[in-house]
Design a protein around this motif. Structure first.
Motif, short mmCIF file in Angstrom:
data_model
loop_
_atom_site.label_atom_id
_atom_site.label_comp_id
_atom_site.label_asym_id
_atom_site.label_seq_id
_atom_site.Cartn_x
_atom_site.Cartn_y
_atom_site.Cartn_z
N ASN A 85 0.84 -1.20 0.00
CA ASN A 85 0.00 0.00 0.00
C ASN A 85 0.87 1.25 0.00
O ASN A 85 1.42 1.66 1.03
CB ASN A 85 -0.92 -0.02 1.23
CG ASN A 85 -1.86 1.16 1.26
OD1 ASN A 85 -1.91 1.96 0.32
ND2 ASN A 85 -2.62 1.30 2.34
N ASN A 86 1.00 1.87 -1.16
CA ASN A 86 1.77 3.11 -1.30
C ASN A 86 0.90 4.35 -1.13
O ASN A 86 1.39 5.47 -1.31
CB ASN A 86 2.44 3.16 -2.67
CG ASN A 86 3.48 2.07 -2.85
OD1 ASN A 86 4.14 1.66 -1.90
ND2 ASN A 86 3.62 1.58 -4.07
N SER A 87 -0.37 4.17 -0.81
CA SER A 87 -1.28 5.31 -0.71
C SER A 87 -1.31 5.86 0.71
O SER A 87 -0.62 5.35 1.60
CB SER A 87 -2.69 4.90 -1.16
OG SER A 87 -3.36 4.20 -0.13
N THR A 88 -2.16 6.85 0.93
CA THR A 88 -2.25 7.50 2.24
C THR A 88 -3.42 7.00 3.07
O THR A 88 -3.63 7.50 4.19
CB THR A 88 -2.39 9.03 2.05
OG1 THR A 88 -3.52 9.30 1.20
CG2 THR A 88 -1.13 9.60 1.41
N LEU A 89 -4.18 6.03 2.54
CA LEU A 89 -5.33 5.48 3.26
C LEU A 89 -5.26 3.96 3.30
O LEU A 89 -4.59 3.35 2.45
CB LEU A 89 -6.64 5.92 2.58
CG LEU A 89 -6.99 7.41 2.65
CD1 LEU A 89 -8.25 7.69 1.84
CD2 LEU A 89 -7.16 7.86 4.09
N PRO A 90 -5.94 3.32 4.25
CA PRO A 90 -5.92 1.85 4.33
C PRO A 90 -6.78 1.20 3.25
O PRO A 90 -7.78 1.78 2.79
CB PRO A 90 -6.48 1.57 5.73
CG PRO A 90 -7.31 2.76 6.07
CD PRO A 90 -6.66 3.93 5.40
N HIS A 91 -6.40 -0.03 2.87
CA HIS A 91 -7.11 -0.78 1.83
C HIS A 91 -7.02 -2.28 2.12
O HIS A 91 -6.22 -2.72 2.95
CB HIS A 91 -6.52 -0.51 0.45
CG HIS A 91 -6.48 0.93 0.06
ND1 HIS A 91 -7.60 1.63 -0.32
CD2 HIS A 91 -5.44 1.81 0.01
CE1 HIS A 91 -7.27 2.87 -0.61
NE2 HIS A 91 -5.96 3.02 -0.41
N THR A 92 -7.85 -3.05 1.41
CA THR A 92 -7.71 -4.50 1.34
C THR A 92 -7.99 -4.90 -0.11
O THR A 92 -8.35 -4.07 -0.94
CB THR A 92 -8.72 -5.23 2.25
OG1 THR A 92 -10.05 -4.94 1.80
CG2 THR A 92 -8.56 -4.83 3.71
N VAL A 93 -7.85 -6.20 -0.40
CA VAL A 93 -8.24 -6.73 -1.71
C VAL A 93 -9.18 -7.91 -1.49
O VAL A 93 -8.82 -8.88 -0.82
CB VAL A 93 -7.03 -7.18 -2.55
CG1 VAL A 93 -7.51 -7.60 -3.95
CG2 VAL A 93 -6.00 -6.07 -2.65
N HIS A 94 -10.38 -7.80 -2.07
CA HIS A 94 -11.34 -8.91 -2.07
C HIS A 94 -11.30 -9.57 -3.44
O HIS A 94 -11.37 -8.89 -4.47
CB HIS A 94 -12.75 -8.40 -1.78
CG HIS A 94 -13.81 -9.42 -2.00
ND1 HIS A 94 -13.82 -10.63 -1.32
CD2 HIS A 94 -14.91 -9.44 -2.81
CE1 HIS A 94 -14.87 -11.34 -1.71
NE2 HIS A 94 -15.53 -10.64 -2.61
N CYS A 139 -11.03 -3.42 -3.93
CA CYS A 139 -10.85 -3.03 -2.54
C CYS A 139 -12.15 -3.30 -1.77
O CYS A 139 -13.23 -3.34 -2.36
CB CYS A 139 -10.49 -1.55 -2.47
SG CYS A 139 -10.23 -0.91 -0.80
N HIS A 140 -12.03 -3.52 -0.44
CA HIS A 140 -13.24 -3.69 0.37
C HIS A 140 -13.26 -2.71 1.55
O HIS A 140 -13.96 -2.95 2.54
CB HIS A 140 -13.38 -5.13 0.86
CG HIS A 140 -14.78 -5.65 0.78
ND1 HIS A 140 -15.78 -5.22 1.60
CD2 HIS A 140 -15.34 -6.55 -0.07
CE1 HIS A 140 -16.90 -5.84 1.30
NE2 HIS A 140 -16.66 -6.66 0.27
N VAL A 141 -12.51 -1.61 1.43
CA VAL A 141 -12.55 -0.53 2.41
C VAL A 141 -13.28 0.65 1.78
O VAL A 141 -12.97 1.05 0.64
CB VAL A 141 -11.13 -0.10 2.83
CG1 VAL A 141 -11.18 1.10 3.77
CG2 VAL A 141 -10.39 -1.26 3.48
N ASN A 142 -14.27 1.21 2.49
CA ASN A 142 -15.02 2.36 1.96
C ASN A 142 -15.37 2.16 0.48
O ASN A 142 -15.07 3.00 -0.38
CB ASN A 142 -14.22 3.64 2.13
CG ASN A 142 -14.02 4.02 3.59
OD1 ASN A 142 -14.55 3.35 4.49
ND2 ASN A 142 -13.24 5.05 3.84
#
Length: 359
Positions: A85-94, A139-142
């Motif tokens: 994750n190179n971004s500024t917010l959290p993420h996941t992968v579904h 992604c499955h965040v927001n």
């Protein structure tokens, strides 16, 4: 226990063992050679993509591109994906469509199967692709923002061990991922996608006409189109001049395929259609939700492609007369290159200026 090696060398035993091996091969018991182990690296990056001339949107992009890279594997493969994750917010992968038999912790849902991948962190997913078909990942965040209007999705194509006779006839493949954008939030992360927000750009593979691409065919081609509802609206995809045979729904083969000229592609859905290209000319494929044929109200726009038959003369007034053609806009070229992870330079975004300065 002592085994008499001379017995094993006898013609009767040798013939018996040979027959067992032949039986196993013919009956499909020896499937080790089919399934393989595959390992991929993916990043999540903050970039801006040009959706259509005059409109760009900030996104969270897998490997810096929208759609994300094509993952092309075989039914039964063991897959390992390292995500940074190179971004500024959290993420996941579904992994949408993978049933995660015995591997529920790999399903990619924050607060249920894992903690979200925080900025600067990495996470490794391990799973078996237990069923074939047109699948996808997101992604499955927001999700109302990250998936609906930030382009956090890509195709996962799983080839079956036993394709049908009709599938074997296919000469050309195309992946069409449908989505939308909300221009008021194009340059602002963390906003948009809520129930009161309205989409005003509509896309196939992250682009809106005229920034999309034609599908070039020859008479006699058998075209398979894999529609994916990657956004949060339904798209009524209508093809002129041809009938589409719907063969698969959500990756599953239909017992009774049926003909249509319009396919309703809703959020999360996948439809495979097969078309016999037997009517030379120039024919459009477009979204029949009329407002989806605009770019923020300006016509003509939206998720549009045109089937250009080989040998058909292009008049000077034709919209794509001077189009710079990219045959891989629908991942058609990548799908012919075997198995693996395939990026596309055409889909790459530009690093956000603010992000570049921060680095």
């Amino acid at each position: 226990m002592t085994i008499n090696l001379n017995i094993l060398r006898s013609p009767t035993v040798t013939c018996y063992l040979r027959n067992i091996l032949i039986f196993c091969f013919l009956s499909g018991i020896t499937t080790v050679s089919w399934a393989e182990q595959r390992e991929f690296d993916m990043s999540i990056d903050e970039v801006a993509v040009e959706v259509t001339p005059g409109f760009s949107n900030k996104v969270f992009a897998f490997n810096g591109q929208v759609p994300g890279p094509l993952l092309h594997v075989k039914e039964g493969d063991d897959v390992m994906v390292h995500v940074t994750n190179n971004s500024t917010l959290p993420h996941t992968v579904h992994w949408h469509g993978v049933n995660q038999l015995g591997s529920w912790q790999q399903d990619g849902v924050p607060g249920v199967t894992q903690n979200a991948i925080q900025p600067g962190e990495s996470y490794t997913y391990r799973f078996n692709v237990d069923r074939p078909g047109t699948l996808w990942y997101h992604c499955h965040v927001n999700v109302w923002e990250h998936v609906a209007i930030r382009g956090m999705w890509g195709p996962l194509i799983v080839d079956p061990k036993n394709p049908s006779a009709l599938e074997k006839e296919v000469t050309l493949d195309a992946i069409l991922m449908m989505s939308t954008w909300q221009s008021p939030y194009a340059s602002v992360y963390g906003k948009g996608g809520s129930p009161q927000d309205v989409s005003d750009y509509f896309s196939v593979n992250g682009r809106s006409f005229p920034a999309t691409q034609p599908i070039r065919v020859k008479k006699g081609d058998v075209l398979r189109m894999r529609f994916v509802g990657a956004g949060d609206e339904t798209h009524q995809m209508h093809m002129h001049g041809h009938d589409m045979l719907v063969t698969h729904k959500d990756g599953y083969p239909l017992a009774n395929p049926y003909y249509v000229d319009t396919v309703p592609v809703g959020p999360g859905e996948r439809y495979d259609v097969i078309v016999k290209m037997n009517n030379p000319g120039l024919f459009i494929l477009h979204d029949h939700v009329d407002k989806h044929m605009t770019n923020n109200g300006a016509s003509m726009g939206g998720p549009v492609t045109i089937f250009e038959y080989e040998g058909v003369k292009l008049d000077d007034w034709y919209a794509w007369k001077s189009k710079a053609y990219d045959p891989n806009f629908f991942y058609s070229g990548s799908l012919k290159q075997g198995y693996g992870l395939f990026n596309s330079a055409l889909f790459m975004g530009a690093i956000n200026e603010q992000r570049r300065r921060r680095k």
